[in-house]
Design an enzyme around this catalytic site. Structure first.
Site, short mmCIF file in Angstrom:
data_model
loop_
_atom_site.label_atom_id
_atom_site.label_comp_id
_atom_site.label_asym_id
_atom_site.label_seq_id
_atom_site.Cartn_x
_atom_site.Cartn_y
_atom_site.Cartn_z
N ARG A 289 -16.60 -29.01 -6.74
CA ARG A 289 -17.21 -30.21 -6.19
C ARG A 289 -18.69 -30.21 -6.54
O ARG A 289 -19.42 -29.29 -6.19
CB ARG A 289 -17.01 -30.20 -4.67
CG ARG A 289 -17.09 -31.52 -4.03
CD ARG A 289 -16.67 -31.42 -2.59
NE ARG A 289 -17.57 -30.62 -1.79
CZ ARG A 289 -17.77 -30.80 -0.50
NH1 ARG A 289 -17.11 -31.75 0.13
NH2 ARG A 289 -18.59 -30.04 0.17
N THR B 66 -23.19 -35.10 -5.97
CA THR B 66 -22.37 -36.32 -5.85
C THR B 66 -21.15 -36.11 -4.97
O THR B 66 -20.53 -37.08 -4.54
CB THR B 66 -21.87 -36.74 -7.24
OG1 THR B 66 -20.99 -35.71 -7.74
CG2 THR B 66 -23.02 -36.94 -8.22
N ASP C 16 -18.02 -22.45 3.48
CA ASP C 16 -17.53 -22.59 2.10
C ASP C 16 -16.36 -21.62 1.90
O ASP C 16 -16.54 -20.39 1.86
CB ASP C 16 -18.66 -22.28 1.11
CG ASP C 16 -18.25 -22.61 -0.31
OD1 ASP C 16 -18.93 -23.41 -0.96
OD2 ASP C 16 -17.23 -22.05 -0.79
N ASP D 95 -16.52 -19.17 -1.23
CA ASP D 95 -17.52 -18.11 -1.06
C ASP D 95 -17.07 -17.08 -0.05
O ASP D 95 -17.24 -15.87 -0.24
CB ASP D 95 -18.87 -18.71 -0.63
CG ASP D 95 -19.60 -19.37 -1.80
OD1 ASP D 95 -19.29 -19.03 -2.95
OD2 ASP D 95 -20.46 -20.22 -1.54
C1 PRP Z 1 -13.84 -26.57 -2.01
C2 PRP Z 1 -12.42 -26.52 -1.49
C3 PRP Z 1 -11.84 -27.78 -2.04
C4 PRP Z 1 -13.01 -28.74 -2.04
C5 PRP Z 1 -12.86 -29.67 -0.89
O1 PRP Z 1 -13.90 -26.13 -3.31
O2 PRP Z 1 -11.73 -25.36 -1.84
O3 PRP Z 1 -11.32 -27.63 -3.35
O4 PRP Z 1 -14.19 -27.93 -1.87
O5 PRP Z 1 -13.84 -30.65 -0.90
P1 PRP Z 1 -13.49 -32.19 -1.15
O6 PRP Z 1 -12.31 -32.52 -0.31
O7 PRP Z 1 -14.75 -32.89 -0.67
O8 PRP Z 1 -13.27 -32.39 -2.62
P2 PRP Z 1 -15.30 -26.01 -4.08
O9 PRP Z 1 -15.63 -27.30 -4.78
O10 PRP Z 1 -16.34 -25.49 -3.14
O11 PRP Z 1 -14.98 -24.98 -5.23
P3 PRP Z 1 -14.64 -23.42 -5.12
O12 PRP Z 1 -13.27 -23.32 -4.49
O13 PRP Z 1 -14.65 -23.00 -6.54
O14 PRP Z 1 -15.70 -22.77 -4.30
N1 URA Z 2 -15.46 -27.13 0.76
C1 URA Z 2 -15.52 -26.04 1.56
O1 URA Z 2 -15.32 -24.91 1.10
N2 URA Z 2 -15.82 -26.21 2.84
C2 URA Z 2 -16.07 -27.43 3.39
O2 URA Z 2 -16.33 -27.52 4.60
C3 URA Z 2 -16.01 -28.54 2.54
C4 URA Z 2 -15.69 -28.37 1.24
#
Ligand code: PRP
Ligand code: URA
Length: 209
Positions: free
Chosen positions: A104, A108, A200, A203
């Site tokens: 994400r 944006t 997160d 993380d």
């Molecule tokens: C997180 C999570 C989802 C997304 C949710 O991933 O695991 O995929 O955010 O957010 P949304 O519904 O607003 O799209 P992230 O983009 O942080 O990537 P990562 O798993 O690589 O940390």
């Molecule tokens: N992605 C995450 O990992 N946590 C949130 O709360 C939203 C998006």
């Protein structure tokens, strides 16, 4: 409109509360996510079709039930969805696994694709997308879109925590995809994080912050 299934099983709620605590470390976080994913898989697969088959017990022949219909596939959204794969696979070990890489954009909040590798026969399978967090819904909606572009028609979405905004987005974009969540949270904050949420997920799972 698609169905929203909220799992309020006491074991799931208990484990999820521990995951939410900010002091829970990566090792426990990973183990709990795996355990919850397994419990959720039990509910997500509750309506799979079965057929009568003949089984011979040590006592006699009998007609019993076994899974019928489409084979299964599990599709984690990278990264955090990876933490749910083992739990689901422990219940449905014959499932094939596809991967969709999305992150994400922090400004944006739009999903950016970086990887997509699916089973060759993905379109013939019943697919379960897994991702712990359904926040704005952008990532899940995009992942469902990728699968549909590949001809997949039988798709379910399984998330740990959802914000109402994310559920609305997925239901509007994909009214044919049922959503399964362990718990519904309150809202998104100004950074697009789920409140109260768990922070997160990627993380915390991989210890990258
Ligand atoms: C997180 C999570 C989802 C997304 C949710 O991933 O695991 O995929 O955010 O957010 P949304 O519904 O607003 O799209 P992230 O983009 O942080 O990537 P990562 O798993 O690589 O940390
Ligand atoms: N992605 C995450 O990992 N946590 C949130 O709360 C939203 C998006």
């Amino acid at each position: 409109m698609s169905a929203l299934h909220i799992m309020d099983h006491p074991l799931i709620l208990h484990k999820l509360s521990i995951m939410r605590q900010k002091d829970t470390g990566s090792k426990d976080f990973r183990e709990l996510l795996k355990e919850i994913a397994m419990l959720m898989a039990y509910e997500v697969t509750r309506d799979l079709p079965v057929e009568e088959v003949e089984v011979e017990t040590p006592i006699c022949k009998t007609k019993q039930k076994m899974l019928a219909g489409r084979k299964l596939g599990v599709v984690p959204i990278l990264r955090a969805g990876l933490g749910m794969v083992d739990g689901v696979m422990s219940l449905i070990p014959a499932a094939k696994i596809g991967h969709i890489g999305l992150y994400r954009d922090p400004e944006t909040l739009e999903p950016v694709e970086y990887y997509c590798k699916l089973p060759v026969d993905a379109e013939e399978r019943e697919l379960i997308i897994v991702d712990p967090m359904l926040a704005t819904g952008g990532s899940s909606s995009a992942a469902i879109g990728f699968l549909k572009k590949r001809g997949c028609t039988h798709i379910r979405l399984m998330c740990l925590i959802a914000a109402p905004e994310g559920v609305k987005r997925v239901q509007e974009d994909h009214p044919d995809v049922d959503i399964y969540v362990a718990q519904m949270d309150d809202h998104l904050n100004e950074h697009g994080y789920i409140v109260p949420g768990l922070g997160d997920a990627g993380d915390r799972l991989f210890g990258t912050k």
